[in-house]
Design a protein around this motif. Structure first.
Motif, PDB file in Angstrom:
ATOM      1  N   SER A 117       0.752  -1.114  -0.059  1.00  0.00           N
ATOM      2  CA  SER A 117       0.018   0.014  -0.107  1.00  0.00           C
ATOM      3  C   SER A 117       0.789   1.133   0.052  1.00  0.00           C
ATOM      4  O   SER A 117       2.170   1.227   0.442  1.00  0.00           O
ATOM      5  N   GLY A 118       0.373   2.186  -0.490  1.00  0.00           N
ATOM      6  CA  GLY A 118       1.112   3.667  -0.371  1.00  0.00           C
ATOM      7  C   GLY A 118       0.909   4.180  -1.576  1.00  0.00           C
ATOM      8  O   GLY A 118       0.260   3.837  -2.731  1.00  0.00           O
ATOM      9  N   GLU A 119       1.881   5.552  -1.870  1.00  0.00           N
ATOM     10  CA  GLU A 119       1.880   6.138  -3.411  1.00  0.00           C
ATOM     11  C   GLU A 119       2.346   5.280  -4.386  1.00  0.00           C
ATOM     12  O   GLU A 119       3.301   4.556  -3.795  1.00  0.00           O
ATOM     13  N   THR A 122       6.130   4.871  -4.672  1.00  0.00           N
ATOM     14  CA  THR A 122       6.661   4.546  -3.446  1.00  0.00           C
ATOM     15  C   THR A 122       6.505   3.018  -3.362  1.00  0.00           C
ATOM     16  O   THR A 122       7.555   1.944  -2.948  1.00  0.00           O
ATOM     17  N   THR A 126       9.418   0.045  -3.300  1.00  0.00           N
ATOM     18  CA  THR A 126       9.639  -1.230  -2.363  1.00  0.00           C
ATOM     19  C   THR A 126       9.852  -2.648  -3.217  1.00  0.00           C
ATOM     20  O   THR A 126      10.508  -3.296  -2.674  1.00  0.00           O
ATOM     21  N   ASP A 142       5.733  12.186  -6.953  1.00  0.00           N
ATOM     22  CA  ASP A 142       4.433  11.732  -6.496  1.00  0.00           C
ATOM     23  C   ASP A 142       3.675  11.322  -7.569  1.00  0.00           C
ATOM     24  O   ASP A 142       3.205  12.768  -8.325  1.00  0.00           O
ATOM     25  N   THR A 146      -2.883   6.600  -5.034  1.00  0.00           N
ATOM     26  CA  THR A 146      -2.505   5.699  -3.945  1.00  0.00           C
ATOM     27  C   THR A 146      -3.084   4.217  -4.037  1.00  0.00           C
ATOM     28  O   THR A 146      -4.147   3.886  -4.505  1.00  0.00           O
ATOM     29  N   ASN A 148      -3.877   0.604  -2.605  1.00  0.00           N
ATOM     30  CA  ASN A 148      -4.442   0.262  -1.365  1.00  0.00           C
ATOM     31  C   ASN A 148      -4.453  -1.344  -1.485  1.00  0.00           C
ATOM     32  O   ASN A 148      -4.924  -1.881  -2.115  1.00  0.00           O
TER      33      ASN A 148
END
Length: 344
Positions: A117-119, A122, A126, A142, A146, A148
């Protein structure tokens, strides 16, 4: 609604390649004698042929990088062949995109899936982690998107995991070799960016003096018998059918003379996996349209959307780019584009 393929050939100004030592230090431009064939989006590999007299293990040996600054064209040399009959040396390797295909994403210990999860960028950062040391970098950009609880497929290649992720959020994967100012070492950026839809403002056709060839195949497979795990009468069997609008379903539409059947054998697949992969296979086998074009001065990226039109057959193809093949021969640089996908 059929599968369709669109292929473009763009003749552009010469792209200049630079080589580096295995440590990343630049060694200058690739020799003028080099002939290059680089595939991005399909085989994701490259071959560069140079004269034996231009071969230098420090500049173009194993582990050396080759790249065109500010583009995705490039990779690492991992296969060298001396061709005595032609007095040439063939340098081969995987492109940056190809390197992503040779990393595997495993679920964490004790879990069925890796969940993120996250932007969006990002999450990409990961997934890539430190798998390539400092060579691959995800910019601090950015996307405004997002993610999820995104579940990564079990034991997927890193490339498949990244591609499925950006596809889901309507983006494309942008890969580029960067030469930072004041540093001897470059790096590869990987990030999600918006898809550019050229079809809304540009359509390639004969009217612009562009060579267009259209093929409309209407005798593709429309009934796929999918055979999965089990033995004899206990074997999992699933019937998939192409519907009138080109989608895949379980109700037969084409019958009698119009029915065209084939078998898809996946002996280890359970029902759900058999249906998923069988659907993909039937999409590949069903009716399709192909549009081949020769154009000038195109600059398209993997994932961008383009359109082609043939007035004779009144056929339009609107598809995302899935492959780019760059070739440099005799000082002439061309890029072949291929586009394929299911009509919307």
């Amino acid at each position: 609604m059929d599968n369709s393929t669109l292929e473009d050939t763009a003749t552009i100004s010469k792209i200049h390649f630079i080589t580096t030592k295995p440590t990343g230090e630049e060694c200058g431009e690739l020799c003028d004698s080099a002939e290059t064939d680089m595939d991005i989006g399909n085989t994701n590999d490259f071959e560069v042929a140079i004269a034996v007299s231009d071969y230098d293990t420090e500049r173009v040996g194993y582990g050396c990088r080759i790249f065109a600054p500010g583009t995705e064209y490039g990779g690492i040399i991992g296969d060298i062949e001396s061709i005595s009959g032609t007095r040439k040396v063939a340098l081969r390797g995987r492109t940056w995109r190809g390197m992503l295909e040779y990393k595997v994403v495993e679920p964490p210990a004790g879990q069925d899936h890796l969940t993120l999860s996250g932007e969006l960028n990002t999450v990409i950062r990961t997934l890539i982690g430190d798998r390539f040391g400092g060579l691959f970098v995800v910019p601090e950009a950015d996307t405004g998107i997002t993610v999820n609880n995104w579940r990564v497929d079990r034991y997927a290649t890193l490339y498949d995991a990244l591609q499925k992720l950006v596809d889901n959020y309507g983006c494309r994967l942008q890969i580029c070799y960067v030469q930072p100012e004041g540093l001897e070492y470059g790096y590869v950026t990987v990030q999600a960016v918006p898809i550019v839809d050229y079809s809304e403002r540009l359509e390639y056709s004969q009217e612009e003096g562009i060579y267009v060839t259209v093929r409309d195949c209407r005798n593709g497979v429309n009934h796929l018998v999918c055979v999965g795990e089990g033995e004899k009468q206990d074997r999992v069997v699933l019937h998939l059918y192409v519907q009138k609008n080109g989608t895949i379903g379980k109700k037969q539409y084409y019958i009698g003379l119009n029915e065209i059947s084939a078998v898809y054998n996946y002996s280890s697949a359970e029902a759900d996996k058999l249906e998923e992969d069988g659907t993909k296979r039937l999409k590949e086998l069903q009716n399709y349209k192909k549009c081949k074009m020769t154009i000038d001065n195109a600059d398209l990226e993997i994932g961008d959307i383009v359109a082609g039109y043939d007035a004779v057959t009144n056929t339009q193809v609107i598809k995302p780019v899935i492959q780019k093949v760059l070739k440099i021969q005799g000082g002439k640089t061309t890029i072949d584009y291929s586009v394929k996908g299911e009509d919307e």
